[in-house]
Design an enzyme around this catalytic site. Structure first.
Site, mmCIF file in Angstrom:
data_model
loop_
_atom_site.group_PDB
_atom_site.id
_atom_site.type_symbol
_atom_site.label_atom_id
_atom_site.label_comp_id
_atom_site.label_asym_id
_atom_site.label_seq_id
_atom_site.Cartn_x
_atom_site.Cartn_y
_atom_site.Cartn_z
ATOM 1 N N TYR A 154 -1.328 9.808 -13.997
ATOM 2 C CA TYR A 154 -2.120 10.273 -12.853
ATOM 3 C C TYR A 154 -1.431 11.443 -12.146
ATOM 4 O O TYR A 154 -0.234 11.670 -12.318
ATOM 5 C CB TYR A 154 -2.358 9.116 -11.877
ATOM 6 N N THR A 228 0.161 -3.497 0.193
ATOM 7 C CA THR A 228 0.060 -4.463 1.294
ATOM 8 C C THR A 228 -0.627 -3.868 2.522
ATOM 9 O O THR A 228 -0.696 -4.513 3.560
ATOM 10 C CB THR A 228 1.456 -4.989 1.691
#
Length: 339
Positions: A154, A228
């Site tokens: 990526y 998170t």
């Protein structure tokens, strides 16, 4: 009734105006914009509520799987420059985009090279809470998380965080105490805490040697999880080092002075910015720590990948034309025969 409706509509308009049209800014760690509502605030963050491979998690030591094939973690020794910023939700260090020397992370459970991108600081307002990950339900005063993106597949973090094996998260638990050796490199960051007191404030940090921030160990735990923070994308490989990073009481005090709001409206302290632990849902947490070699008594039920089952074909003692299957298990004497 009409007056009440008009009041609510006006309040909503004012609230939306304060949001300034950015979902990324309108989330917190408590209240109606806290972790339990992240998946409702923005439809693109639905994994925060519906995902089954979420992070952080509680690590149960008796359920760890020893994997002898896990390699050492490799960090490039280049120094990086970037900006330390108070985002209103966390304290974040982001590397300069046009930096000539990028730090690559490889080895361990990683199949690709990952490029370091940012550091998140999670901590509590008291010593009994602060870390996101827990070890046997034990919470540390803080946790520093290094994020990188898969540079082989990526182009950047924005793309990678949505894609398979896109992100690596390196977790360093934080303990309060005097380190045995003064980490001058870490002081480059901790000395800047008072420069980013309020939301939106930032401070440049130059020539930070990332590898020197890491604890002196190659023991770690690893599992498949998510970021998170919103949108909780389940594309992260987590590596949790088995040794804490120490900061002093004075440094933790400075960290706890940071505020969520601006200087005019400081709001609440920035601390207690930890997402609650998420269900493991039968995921495996692997480790390269060989408890047997360290002389620790381990139950015979304790799983490891040295005891791998394999099958061999051999001739039967009754007839050489017939074969029987012997299932063997390393370190186990029993054999089963199929006649």
């Amino acid at each position: 009734m009409q007056q009440c409706s008009l009041f609510i509509l006006t309040l909503l308009c004012v609230t939306v105006k304060d949001i300034s049209g950015s979902w990324e800014e309108w989330w917190t760690y408590d209240g109606i914009s806290g972790p339990g509502f992240w998946g409702l605030i923005n439809p693109q963050w639905s994994m925060c509520n519906k995902g089954r491979r979420q992070s952080p998690v509680n690590i149960e030591p008796d359920k760890l799987l020893f994997d002898p094939w896990l390699r050492d973690i490799q960090f490039d020794k280049h120094k990086v420059s970037g900006v330390l910023q108070n985002t209103g939700q966390s304290l974040v260090f982001r590397v300069e985009k046009d930096s000539k020397h990028q730090v690559n992370i490889s080895g361990g459970p990683l199949s690709y090279r990952y490029q370091f991108e940012e550091i998140y600081f999670h901590y509590g307002m008291g010593d009994n809470r602060g870390s996101e990950h827990q070890i046997d339900h034990h919470t540390f005063p803080g946790e520093i998380q290094l994020y990188g993106f898969n540079k082989e597949l990526y182009h950047n973090m924005s793309e990678a965080q949505h894609k398979s094996q896109g992100v690596v998260g390196i977790s360093l638990m934080v303990q309060i105490g005097e380190p045995k050796e003064k980490n001058k490199e870490l002081r480059l960051v901790t000395n800047a805490f008072n420069k980013v007191m309020f939301r939106g404030s930032s401070y440049p940090i130059k020539h930070l040697p990332l590898s020197s921030l890491l604890p002196d160990t190659q023991q770690y735990l690893t599992y498949e999880g998510s970021t998170t923070h919103p949108g909780c994308w389940e594309t992260a490989v987590w590596i949790i080092f088995n040794k804490p990073l120490y900061i002093t009481k004075q440094e933790m005090y400075a960290l706890r002075q940071l505020m969520q709001g601006s200087q005019l409206t400081p709001k609440a302290p920035l601390g207690n910015n930890a997402r609650p632990v998420q269900p493991l849902h039968h995921r495996t947490v692997r480790t390269n720590i060989n408890f047997n070699k360290q002389g620790t008594q381990v139950s015979s039920n304790c799983p490891d990948m040295y005891r791998n089952m394999h099958y061999t074909a051999r001739y039967s003692h009754r007839s050489r034309s017939k074969k029987s299957i012997a299932c063997k298990r390393k370190n186990v004497q029993k054999k089963c025969h199929k006649k």
